[in-house]
Design a protein around this motif. Structure first.
Motif, PDB file in Angstrom:
ATOM      1  N   ALA A   2       0.824  -1.204   0.000  1.00  0.00           N
ATOM      2  CA  ALA A   2       0.000   0.000   0.000  1.00  0.00           C
ATOM      3  C   ALA A   2       0.863   1.262   0.000  1.00  0.00           C
ATOM      4  CB  ALA A   2      -0.911   0.000   1.225  1.00  0.00           C
ATOM      5  N   ILE A   3       0.196   2.379  -0.226  1.00  0.00           N
ATOM      6  CA  ILE A   3       0.816   3.695  -0.127  1.00  0.00           C
ATOM      7  C   ILE A   3       0.376   4.314   1.189  1.00  0.00           C
ATOM      8  CG2 ILE A   3       0.953   5.997  -1.141  1.00  0.00           C
ATOM      9  CD1 ILE A   3      -0.008   4.436  -3.800  1.00  0.00           C
ATOM     10  N   ILE A  12      -6.456  17.804   0.858  1.00  0.00           N
ATOM     11  CA  ILE A  12      -5.833  17.094  -0.258  1.00  0.00           C
ATOM     12  C   ILE A  12      -5.787  15.608   0.037  1.00  0.00           C
ATOM     13  CG2 ILE A  12      -3.686  16.740  -1.541  1.00  0.00           C
ATOM     14  CD1 ILE A  12      -3.139  19.745  -1.229  1.00  0.00           C
ATOM     15  N   GLY A  13      -5.423  15.261   1.264  1.00  0.00           N
ATOM     16  CA  GLY A  13      -5.286  13.857   1.633  1.00  0.00           C
ATOM     17  C   GLY A  13      -6.565  13.065   1.437  1.00  0.00           C
ATOM     18  N   LYS A  14      -7.683  13.593   1.878  1.00  0.00           N
ATOM     19  CA  LYS A  14      -8.956  12.888   1.712  1.00  0.00           C
ATOM     20  C   LYS A  14      -9.298  12.692   0.241  1.00  0.00           C
ATOM     21  CE  LYS A  14     -11.606  13.658   5.945  1.00  0.00           C
ATOM     22  NZ  LYS A  14     -12.780  14.326   6.537  1.00  0.00           N
ATOM     23  N   GLN A  15      -9.117  13.747  -0.555  1.00  0.00           N
ATOM     24  CA  GLN A  15      -9.438  13.631  -1.977  1.00  0.00           C
ATOM     25  C   GLN A  15      -8.527  12.623  -2.665  1.00  0.00           C
ATOM     26  OE1 GLN A  15     -10.720  17.344  -4.115  1.00  0.00           O
ATOM     27  NE2 GLN A  15      -9.947  18.344  -2.267  1.00  0.00           N
ATOM     28  N   PHE A  16      -7.246  12.639  -2.303  1.00  0.00           N
ATOM     29  CA  PHE A  16      -6.327  11.671  -2.904  1.00  0.00           C
ATOM     30  C   PHE A  16      -6.693  10.247  -2.509  1.00  0.00           C
ATOM     31  CE2 PHE A  16      -2.587   8.982  -2.111  1.00  0.00           C
ATOM     32  CZ  PHE A  16      -2.285   8.686  -3.426  1.00  0.00           C
ATOM     33  N   CYS A  17      -6.964  10.019  -1.235  1.00  0.00           N
ATOM     34  CA  CYS A  17      -7.314   8.667  -0.783  1.00  0.00           C
ATOM     35  C   CYS A  17      -8.553   8.148  -1.514  1.00  0.00           C
ATOM     36  CB  CYS A  17      -7.563   8.665   0.723  1.00  0.00           C
ATOM     37  SG  CYS A  17      -6.071   8.789   1.737  1.00  0.00           S
ATOM     38  N   VAL A  27      -4.220   2.197  -0.592  1.00  0.00           N
ATOM     39  CA  VAL A  27      -3.656   3.208   0.284  1.00  0.00           C
ATOM     40  C   VAL A  27      -3.966   2.868   1.737  1.00  0.00           C
ATOM     41  CG1 VAL A  27      -3.743   5.083  -1.411  1.00  0.00           C
ATOM     42  CG2 VAL A  27      -5.702   4.686   0.080  1.00  0.00           C
ATOM     43  N   LYS A  28      -3.126   3.392   2.617  1.00  0.00           N
ATOM     44  CA  LYS A  28      -3.355   3.292   4.060  1.00  0.00           C
ATOM     45  C   LYS A  28      -3.323   4.707   4.621  1.00  0.00           C
ATOM     46  CE  LYS A  28      -0.975   0.327   6.643  1.00  0.00           C
ATOM     47  NZ  LYS A  28       0.145  -0.184   7.494  1.00  0.00           N
ATOM     48  N   GLN A  65       5.394   2.855  -0.567  1.00  0.00           N
ATOM     49  CA  GLN A  65       5.571   4.262  -0.883  1.00  0.00           C
ATOM     50  C   GLN A  65       4.904   5.076   0.224  1.00  0.00           C
ATOM     51  OE1 GLN A  65       5.086   5.628  -5.117  1.00  0.00           O
ATOM     52  NE2 GLN A  65       4.007   3.680  -5.344  1.00  0.00           N
ATOM     53  N   VAL A  66       5.296   6.349   0.318  1.00  0.00           N
ATOM     54  CA  VAL A  66       4.649   7.241   1.269  1.00  0.00           C
ATOM     55  C   VAL A  66       4.348   8.561   0.566  1.00  0.00           C
ATOM     56  CG1 VAL A  66       6.866   8.037   2.205  1.00  0.00           C
ATOM     57  CG2 VAL A  66       4.779   8.362   3.525  1.00  0.00           C
TER      58      VAL A  66
END
Length: 209
Positions: A2-3, A12-17, A27-28, A65-66
């Protein structure tokens, strides 16, 4: 694998997830408390509770990845800017290197290249980004640095520019940044590169090659 998304509960984080989940990219979401977990669980997104100002090494388990899109926010003081935007970003990079992750993808800022050119109240934040970016460049961990301009809440156009001259402005929507992140995480060949991002008229493939 996972990423790990650090800053997943931000805009941004919520939209990307959510975009990543819809695209079938694992993703995690790293969250500060169980109270934040419901939004992610409702969308079938894995989450892990970890503190960017404390212990968080366990969050990296099972990730290759992070994405770092955490920020102390405009309503906190320089102390939080130091702990999150600077030291948190540097510590996360060091853990990622120790654990052998393949890439560290940083959401930085265009003005981080010249902190003294930013408005006075933003300078501590830009200095933090400047130093965290330098730490990435000088380390041995593969990285990608995305440098968006002034962030807005407009919907995603999925159209980009790389300079103010091309864009006609210095802004980009958070939604467009999330789409740019998705493109980067899905394109493993992008290594040790930096990209300025603004709203524009070109596709993300034209900007990020």
């Amino acid at each position: 694998m996972a990423i790990l998304v650090i800053g997943s509960n931000g805009q941004i984080g919520k939209q990307f997830c959510e975009l990543a989940q819809q695209a079938g990219t694992s993703v995690k979401a790293m969250i500060r408390s169980e109270e934040q977990a419901a939004w992610f669980h409702e969308r079938g997104i894995d989450s892990v509770v970890a503190d960017l100002e404390g212990e968080f090494e366990h969050a990296f388990e099972g990730c290759d990845q992070v994405v770092f899109t955490a920020g102390s926010g405009p309503h906190t003081g320089p102390d939080k800017t130091l702990m999150i935007d600077l030291f948190g970003a540097i510590r996360a990079a060091d853990v990622a290197k120790q654990k052998g992750l393949s890439r560290y993808i940083m959401v930085s800022a265009m003005r981080a290249e010249n902190p003294l050119g930013a408005p006075e109240k933003l300078r501590p934040y830009m200095v933090a980004k400047f130093a965290a970016d330098a730490h990435l460049r000088n380390g041995k961990l593969p990285y990608v640095i995305l440098k968006p301009g002034r962030l807005t809440d407009e919907s995603a156009s999925r159209l980009f520019a790389s300079t103010v001259e091309e864009s006609g402005d210095n802004q980009i929507s958070r939604a467009n940044v999330a789409h740019a992140l998705l493109h980067v995480v899905q394109t493993s060949s992008i290594i040790n590169q930096e990209y300025s991002l603004l709203d524009g008229k070109r596709s993300i493939e034209e900007i990020i090659q």
